[in-house]
Motif scaffolding. Structure first.
Motif, PDB file in Angstrom:
ATOM      1  N   ALA A 158       0.802  -1.233   0.000  1.00 14.20           N
ATOM      2  CA  ALA A 158       0.000   0.000   0.000  1.00 14.20           C
ATOM      3  C   ALA A 158       0.828   1.274   0.000  1.00 14.20           C
ATOM      4  N   THR A 159       2.030   1.248   0.569  1.00 19.74           N
ATOM      5  CA  THR A 159       2.837   2.477   0.559  1.00 19.74           C
ATOM      6  C   THR A 159       3.616   2.642  -0.738  1.00 19.74           C
ATOM      7  N   GLY A 160       3.593   1.616  -1.625  1.00 18.91           N
ATOM      8  CA  GLY A 160       4.316   1.720  -2.892  1.00 18.91           C
ATOM      9  C   GLY A 160       3.627   2.684  -3.846  1.00 18.91           C
ATOM     10  N   GLY A 161       4.206   2.842  -5.038  1.00 20.26           N
ATOM     11  CA  GLY A 161       3.646   3.762  -6.023  1.00 20.26           C
ATOM     12  C   GLY A 161       2.244   3.355  -6.446  1.00 20.26           C
ATOM     13  N   VAL A 162       2.103   2.110  -6.909  1.00 16.67           N
ATOM     14  CA  VAL A 162       0.786   1.617  -7.317  1.00 16.67           C
ATOM     15  C   VAL A 162      -0.164   1.650  -6.121  1.00 16.67           C
ATOM     16  N   THR A 181       0.304  -3.348   4.560  1.00 14.51           N
ATOM     17  CA  THR A 181       1.653  -2.798   4.344  1.00 14.51           C
ATOM     18  C   THR A 181       2.703  -3.485   5.221  1.00 14.51           C
ATOM     19  N   GLY A 182       3.941  -3.432   4.737  1.00 15.55           N
ATOM     20  CA  GLY A 182       5.070  -3.855   5.562  1.00 15.55           C
ATOM     21  C   GLY A 182       5.645  -2.676   6.335  1.00 15.55           C
ATOM     22  N   LYS A 183       5.104  -1.477   6.119  1.00 11.41           N
ATOM     23  CA  LYS A 183       5.622  -0.273   6.803  1.00 11.41           C
ATOM     24  C   LYS A 183       4.525   0.291   7.697  1.00 11.41           C
ATOM     25  N   ARG A 201       1.593  -6.181   7.782  1.00 11.69           N
ATOM     26  CA  ARG A 201       1.885  -7.459   7.114  1.00 11.69           C
ATOM     27  C   ARG A 201       2.391  -8.510   8.106  1.00 11.69           C
ATOM     28  N   ILE A 244      -1.752  -6.665 -10.522  1.00 13.07           N
ATOM     29  CA  ILE A 244      -0.960  -5.639 -11.222  1.00 13.07           C
ATOM     30  C   ILE A 244       0.521  -5.964 -11.213  1.00 13.07           C
ATOM     31  N   ASN A 246       4.284  -7.836  -9.073  1.00 12.59           N
ATOM     32  CA  ASN A 246       4.979  -8.991  -8.496  1.00 12.59           C
ATOM     33  C   ASN A 246       6.119  -8.544  -7.577  1.00 12.59           C
ATOM     34  N   ALA A 248       6.753  -9.010  -4.617  1.00  9.25           N
ATOM     35  CA  ALA A 248       7.303 -10.072  -3.761  1.00  9.25           C
ATOM     36  C   ALA A 248       7.648 -11.311  -4.564  1.00  9.25           C
ATOM     37  N   VAL A 269      -3.753  -7.155 -15.217  1.00  8.72           N
ATOM     38  CA  VAL A 269      -3.670  -5.747 -15.647  1.00  8.72           C
ATOM     39  C   VAL A 269      -2.404  -5.575 -16.470  1.00  8.72           C
ATOM     40  N   VAL A 271      -0.531  -2.754 -19.059  1.00  8.70           N
ATOM     41  CA  VAL A 271      -0.654  -1.375 -19.547  1.00  8.70           C
ATOM     42  C   VAL A 271      -0.273  -1.215 -21.014  1.00  8.70           C
TER      43      VAL A 271
HETATM   44  N1  LIG Z   1       0.769  -4.341 -14.649  1.00 13.17           N
HETATM   45  C1  LIG Z   1       1.423  -3.233 -14.963  1.00 13.17           C
HETATM   46  O1  LIG Z   1       1.326  -2.756 -16.062  1.00 13.17           O
HETATM   47  C2  LIG Z   1       2.257  -2.559 -13.922  1.00 13.17           C
HETATM   48  C3  LIG Z   1       2.382  -1.170 -13.861  1.00 13.17           C
HETATM   49  C4  LIG Z   1       3.118  -0.581 -12.810  1.00 13.17           C
HETATM   50  C5  LIG Z   1       3.733  -1.407 -11.874  1.00 13.17           C
HETATM   51  N2  LIG Z   1       3.636  -2.756 -11.995  1.00 13.17           N
HETATM   52  C6  LIG Z   1       4.233  -3.660 -11.004  1.00 13.17           C
HETATM   53  O2  LIG Z   1       3.580  -3.439  -9.754  1.00 13.17           O
HETATM   54  C7  LIG Z   1       4.489  -3.709  -8.692  1.00 13.17           C
HETATM   55  C8  LIG Z   1       4.539  -2.507  -7.763  1.00 13.17           C
HETATM   56  O3  LIG Z   1       5.040  -1.407  -8.486  1.00 13.17           O
HETATM   57  P1  LIG Z   1       5.313  -0.048  -7.723  1.00 13.17           P
HETATM   58  O4  LIG Z   1       5.727   0.930  -8.740  1.00 13.17           O
HETATM   59  O5  LIG Z   1       4.182   0.248  -6.821  1.00 13.17           O
HETATM   60  O6  LIG Z   1       6.568  -0.490  -6.850  1.00 13.17           O
HETATM   61  P2  LIG Z   1       7.037   0.111  -5.457  1.00 13.17           P
HETATM   62  O7  LIG Z   1       6.782   1.565  -5.403  1.00 13.17           O
HETATM   63  O8  LIG Z   1       8.405  -0.415  -5.254  1.00 13.17           O
HETATM   64  O9  LIG Z   1       6.059  -0.549  -4.390  1.00 13.17           O
HETATM   65  C9  LIG Z   1       6.033  -1.925  -4.123  1.00 13.17           C
HETATM   66  C10 LIG Z   1       5.544  -2.119  -2.689  1.00 13.17           C
HETATM   67  O10 LIG Z   1       5.274  -3.521  -2.503  1.00 13.17           O
HETATM   68  C11 LIG Z   1       5.582  -3.853  -1.162  1.00 13.17           C
HETATM   69  N3  LIG Z   1       6.630  -4.885  -1.212  1.00 13.17           N
HETATM   70  C12 LIG Z   1       7.857  -4.791  -1.745  1.00 13.17           C
HETATM   71  N4  LIG Z   1       8.537  -5.935  -1.598  1.00 13.17           N
HETATM   72  C13 LIG Z   1       7.727  -6.749  -0.971  1.00 13.17           C
HETATM   73  C14 LIG Z   1       7.875  -8.083  -0.525  1.00 13.17           C
HETATM   74  N5  LIG Z   1       8.999  -8.801  -0.731  1.00 13.17           N
HETATM   75  N6  LIG Z   1       6.844  -8.644   0.086  1.00 13.17           N
HETATM   76  C15 LIG Z   1       5.696  -7.957   0.249  1.00 13.17           C
HETATM   77  N7  LIG Z   1       5.511  -6.685  -0.130  1.00 13.17           N
HETATM   78  C16 LIG Z   1       6.526  -6.091  -0.740  1.00 13.17           C
HETATM   79  C17 LIG Z   1       6.079  -2.600  -0.461  1.00 13.17           C
HETATM   80  O11 LIG Z   1       4.951  -1.912   0.095  1.00 13.17           O
HETATM   81  P3  LIG Z   1       4.572  -2.017   1.662  1.00 13.17           P
HETATM   82  O12 LIG Z   1       5.835  -1.811   2.416  1.00 13.17           O
HETATM   83  O13 LIG Z   1       3.558  -0.945   1.863  1.00 13.17           O
HETATM   84  O14 LIG Z   1       4.018  -3.397   1.856  1.00 13.17           O
HETATM   85  C18 LIG Z   1       6.596  -1.775  -1.630  1.00 13.17           C
HETATM   86  O15 LIG Z   1       6.662  -0.402  -1.299  1.00 13.17           O
HETATM   87  C19 LIG Z   1       5.826  -4.051  -9.345  1.00 13.17           C
HETATM   88  O16 LIG Z   1       5.933  -5.445  -9.431  1.00 13.17           O
HETATM   89  C20 LIG Z   1       5.696  -3.426 -10.716  1.00 13.17           C
HETATM   90  O17 LIG Z   1       6.536  -4.042 -11.658  1.00 13.17           O
HETATM   91  C21 LIG Z   1       2.916  -3.340 -12.988  1.00 13.17           C
END
Ligand SMILES: NC(=O)c1ccc[n+]([C@@H]2O[C@H](COP(=O)([O-])OP(=O)(O)OC[C@H]3O[C@@H](n4cnc5c(N)ncnc54)[C@H](OP(=O)(O)O)[C@@H]3O)[C@@H](O)[C@H]2O)c1
Length: 329
Positions: A158-162, A181-183, A201, A244, A246, A248, A269, A271
């Motif tokens: 939840a704290t990530g970009g998506v 969230t993990g944070k 989490r 959306i 992966n 983890a 999903v 894009v």
């Molecule tokens: N389908 C698409 O077209 C599309 C588009 C954009 C992004 N994505 C994918 O979506 C994912 C997230 O992207 P993002 O830009 O949001 O990345 P991000 O900003 O790095 O956020 C990912 C979040 O996932 C959680 N996380 C990270 N590692 C983890 C682990 N080992 N176990 C559990 N939770 C973990 C953390 O949030 P918490 O600490 O809050 O748990 C982290 O902040 C990526 O895999 C990215 O490639 C896909």
């Protein structure tokens, strides 16, 4: 325009390795529109590419960066004139074609979108491909019957970009959003975006077995792995999960019972959708689907901070979206 700053990934015999350097217009990638880049989002995929953690770079040298916003510097295409505010993402940017981590870039006009009224260049970069993926997810979830009255929606990572954009947008639209969230120390941030509950989490029992207590009408999963397995088990009847990302794991184990006994829907999903669909979603992201807290979600960083930004992203230390602001040096 002579030499300008760029973050380029070079062939190291494995998956590539990136560095801050300078390049010249003679080294531009293919295209007919030259852009002065104002902002570039830092995505999980960009960090993997820059650090050679996966086979993402398909040409060398490669300017990294999946999404960007800026202004037209020059155009051989009549649709654009110097000074037009524009943005672009996907189309293989930062993997097959030079992307946003440079002060200037050249791109095919078909990939360049005019900035919709209602968004600033910074806001478009905060949204970037992450925001677009949330818009695609929302459209698919609505087509599958998700409306606010059906029950709570879980957003993980939840704290990530998506995750941050999903929490903000879904709560704006009237959904009761539970943030996982993990944070846990970022609970106040997640509540300020609109989460009605924040789950730690480390204290969630992700359980086992084919079916768990029915909890969620919808879910946006950017994490995969164990959390996706748990979501599938704990969806309510006809609940819909948008897969959306992966962050983890790519893999998950499953059982068909949630699908055949509860009608759970797991939708993917992607894009790389048609241009008409991209434009439709961006028009909404600039209007009724515009998240309310983009200034809080986005954090401006200088270009020189990119290497550290990648490290922080890969270590899940980042809150919201890091956005390179080329005016910061
Ligand atoms: N389908 C698409 O077209 C599309 C588009 C954009 C992004 N994505 C994918 O979506 C994912 C997230 O992207 P993002 O830009 O949001 O990345 P991000 O900003 O790095 O956020 C990912 C979040 O996932 C959680 N996380 C990270 N590692 C983890 C682990 N080992 N176990 C559990 N939770 C973990 C953390 O949030 P918490 O600490 O809050 O748990 C982290 O902040 C990526 O895999 C990215 O490639 C896909």
């Amino acid at each position: 325009m002579r030499g300008f700053r760029a973050y380029r990934i070079h062939d190291d015999g494995k998956f590539g390795d990136g560095r801050l350097e300078s390049m010249t217009p003679e080294e531009f990638d293919s295209g007919n529109v030259v852009l002065r880049i104002a902002y570039a989002g830092v995505n999980y995929k960009d960090a993997l590419t820059a650090r050679g953690r996966a086979r993402m770079a398909r040409k060398f040298p490669l300017v990294g960066g999946t999404d960007l916003s800026g202004t037209v510097e020059s155009s051989e295409d009549p649709r654009f004139k110097p000074g037009d505010p524009v943005f672009l993402h996907s189309f293989g940017l930062g993997s097959h074609h030079d992307g946003g981590f440079a002060e200037f870039g050249r791109f095919p006009a078909e990939w360049v979108f005019g900035l919709p009224g209602g968004l600033t260049l910074f806001e478009a970069a905060v949204l970037g491909v992450a925001g677009h993926s949330v818009g695609v997810a929302l459209e698919l979830m609505q087509k599958n019957g998700l409306v606010p009255g059906r029950g709570r929606v879980l957003v993980n990572g939840a704290t990530g970009g998506v995750g941050s954009i999903a929490v903000d947008l879904l709560s704006k639209l009237g959904f009761d959003v539970v943030a996982l969230t993990g944070k846990i120390d970022e609970s106040d941030y997640l509540r300020s975006l609109g989460a009605c509950e924040v789950l730690d989490r480390r204290s969630v029992d992700f359980g086992a077995g084919p079916l768990g207590t029915e909890r969620w009408a919808g879910a946006i999963d950017s994490v995969g792995g164990t959390q996706l397995e748990w979501l599938i088990r704990t969806m309510r009847r006809d609940g819909v999960i948008a897969s959306i990302g992966n962050a983890a794991s790519n893999e998950f184990a499953g059982n068909v019972l949630p699908f055949i006994l509860r009608g759970v829907r797991l939708i993917g999903v992607n894009v790389n959708n048609p241009v008409e669909s991209k434009l439709r979603i961006w028009r909404r992201m600039a209007a009724d689907w515009k998240p309310r807290h983009l200034e809080r979600i986005g954090r401006r960083i200088p270009f020189s901070a990119l290497p550290q930004a990648f490290e922080d992203l890969l270590a899940a230390r980042v809150r919201g979206r890091q956005v390179v602001d080329f005016s910061l040096g």
